[in-house]
Design a protein around this motif. Sequence first.
Motif, short mmCIF file in Angstrom:
data_model
loop_
_atom_site.label_atom_id
_atom_site.label_comp_id
_atom_site.label_asym_id
_atom_site.label_seq_id
_atom_site.Cartn_x
_atom_site.Cartn_y
_atom_site.Cartn_z
N VAL A 63 0.84 -1.21 0.00
CA VAL A 63 0.00 0.00 0.00
C VAL A 63 0.87 1.25 0.00
CG1 VAL A 63 -1.67 1.34 1.33
CG2 VAL A 63 -1.97 -1.13 1.09
N LEU A 64 1.90 1.27 0.85
CA LEU A 64 2.80 2.42 0.90
C LEU A 64 3.54 2.59 -0.42
CD1 LEU A 64 4.30 2.09 4.50
CD2 LEU A 64 2.66 3.79 3.68
N ALA A 65 3.94 1.49 -1.03
CA ALA A 65 4.64 1.56 -2.32
C ALA A 65 3.74 2.18 -3.39
CB ALA A 65 5.09 0.16 -2.74
N ILE A 66 2.47 1.82 -3.40
CA ILE A 66 1.54 2.38 -4.38
C ILE A 66 1.36 3.88 -4.15
CG2 ILE A 66 -0.88 2.38 -5.12
CD1 ILE A 66 -0.89 -0.65 -4.59
N VAL A 67 1.26 4.28 -2.88
CA VAL A 67 1.11 5.71 -2.56
C VAL A 67 2.34 6.50 -3.00
CG1 VAL A 67 0.91 7.38 -0.68
CG2 VAL A 67 -0.48 5.30 -0.65
N VAL A 68 3.53 5.98 -2.66
CA VAL A 68 4.78 6.67 -3.02
C VAL A 68 4.92 6.79 -4.53
CG1 VAL A 68 7.29 6.47 -3.00
CG2 VAL A 68 5.99 6.07 -0.90
N THR A 69 4.67 5.70 -5.23
CA THR A 69 4.82 5.70 -6.69
C THR A 69 3.81 6.62 -7.36
OG1 THR A 69 5.60 3.41 -6.55
CG2 THR A 69 4.96 4.23 -8.72
N THR A 70 2.59 6.65 -6.85
CA THR A 70 1.58 7.55 -7.41
C THR A 70 2.01 9.01 -7.24
OG1 THR A 70 -0.17 5.95 -6.91
CG2 THR A 70 -0.83 8.24 -7.29
N LEU A 71 2.54 9.34 -6.08
CA LEU A 71 3.03 10.71 -5.85
C LEU A 71 4.17 11.05 -6.79
CD1 LEU A 71 2.97 10.88 -1.94
CD2 LEU A 71 1.46 12.08 -3.54
N VAL A 72 5.09 10.10 -7.01
CA VAL A 72 6.20 10.34 -7.93
C VAL A 72 5.66 10.60 -9.34
CG1 VAL A 72 8.19 9.27 -9.07
CG2 VAL A 72 7.90 9.06 -6.60
N GLY A 73 4.68 9.81 -9.76
CA GLY A 73 4.10 10.00 -11.09
C GLY A 73 3.47 11.36 -11.26
N VAL A 74 2.71 11.81 -10.26
CA VAL A 74 2.03 13.12 -10.34
C VAL A 74 3.05 14.26 -10.29
CG1 VAL A 74 0.42 14.66 -9.17
CG2 VAL A 74 -0.12 12.23 -9.36
N VAL A 75 4.05 14.13 -9.43
CA VAL A 75 5.06 15.20 -9.32
C VAL A 75 5.86 15.33 -10.61
CG1 VAL A 75 7.20 15.85 -8.15
CG2 VAL A 75 5.24 15.09 -6.81
N THR A 76 6.26 14.20 -11.21
CA THR A 76 7.01 14.28 -12.47
C THR A 76 6.16 14.90 -13.57
OG1 THR A 76 6.39 11.99 -13.00
CG2 THR A 76 8.53 12.35 -11.94
N ALA A 77 4.86 14.62 -13.54
CA ALA A 77 3.97 15.24 -14.53
C ALA A 77 3.94 16.75 -14.36
CB ALA A 77 2.57 14.66 -14.39
N ARG A 78 3.79 17.17 -13.11
CA ARG A 78 3.68 18.60 -12.81
C ARG A 78 4.98 19.34 -13.11
NH1 ARG A 78 3.17 23.00 -12.90
NH2 ARG A 78 2.14 24.49 -11.51
N VAL A 79 6.12 18.73 -12.80
CA VAL A 79 7.40 19.43 -12.91
C VAL A 79 7.99 19.32 -14.31
CG1 VAL A 79 9.78 19.45 -12.07
CG2 VAL A 79 7.89 19.14 -10.46
N ILE A 80 7.83 18.16 -14.94
CA ILE A 80 8.54 17.90 -16.20
C ILE A 80 7.62 18.05 -17.42
CG2 ILE A 80 9.78 16.16 -17.56
CD1 ILE A 80 10.80 15.01 -14.90
N PHE A 81 6.46 17.41 -17.40
CA PHE A 81 5.67 17.30 -18.63
C PHE A 81 4.70 18.45 -18.85
CE2 PHE A 81 6.68 12.77 -17.65
CZ PHE A 81 7.53 12.56 -18.73
N TRP A 82 4.07 18.96 -17.82
CA TRP A 82 3.09 20.01 -18.03
C TRP A 82 3.67 21.31 -18.56
CZ3 TRP A 82 -0.59 19.15 -13.25
CH2 TRP A 82 -1.26 17.93 -13.44
N PRO A 83 4.90 21.70 -18.20
CA PRO A 83 5.47 22.90 -18.84
C PRO A 83 5.69 22.73 -20.35
CG PRO A 83 6.60 22.43 -16.78
CD PRO A 83 5.73 21.26 -17.06
#
Length: 288
Positions: A63-83
């Motif tokens: 469960v913790l692994a899924i939470v951590v990985t989901t956060l990493v996915g959203v953060v990379t989207a916000r920082v790298i891909f959306w600009p």
Amino acid sequence: MLIVVVAGLVSGAVLLLATVGFELLRRVEGFLNIAHPQLIVLSGFSAYGFNVLVGLHWIVSCVLAIVVTTLVGVVTARVIFWPMRQRPHYIPMIASVGLAFFLHAMIELFTGFGVKTLDVPLQKTISVGGVAVAGADQIAVIGTAALVVVALHFWLSKSYSGRALRAMANNQALAQIRGVNTSYLQYLTWAVASALAALAGTLIALTARIYPELGWDQVLVISAAAIIGGLGSIYGVMLAAILVGLTSSLATLAIPSEYTQMVVFAAIALVVFVRPEGLFSGPKERVA
């Protein structure tokens, strides 16, 4: 034969989870996220870290692994891909390749190069005619994938956010004019896609072994399922993922396992030649 079929269904179920997230991102963001399979590896090794290194129960660790990985996915989207949204689609795709190499390097840096397994109790087996054909963990993987498919179907077809997502995937500008909160839906899409990849990673860690190169292996079969199913059809890639898993597993009855990917890519070549839009794609692209 039953053992091989069950193994193929397990492989297809895990591939289904990963490919659906991959295709959701492609439909909404418009590019192929080559870094997506690295989230599978990140989740698997995160579960290993929480379970083996920290000593948490394997369920809590997953469960913790899924939470951590989901956060990493959203953060990379916000920082790298959306600009890069106003750039041509090949720009974020190239950036995703760089992100994939970065995530792979970080995983190797912190976990090493070895093969890892979770500390889980020995699973009971289901026998047919006195022959063990499936473990309880394998049945759980297939059941989990089935539940996810049902949940995705009702989300995409019945909920407001699911219908809005389909509208945005078809025409984002029109969806915005009609009052759809596209920013929220993009966050939601990245969260769902990342969570599906993370779930696939934890299921692999529970039923098999994880290793740093797993992401590069997965990107090939995920692309295969997406192409065979038909880019633009979520249900198509679901069916194609199961077919790819079964084909790879059944091929081991005739050829060594290290050559099974040849069969998958031969199937890709055949589909591209006979039906370039994919086996399950209609005349127009659709999200479901």
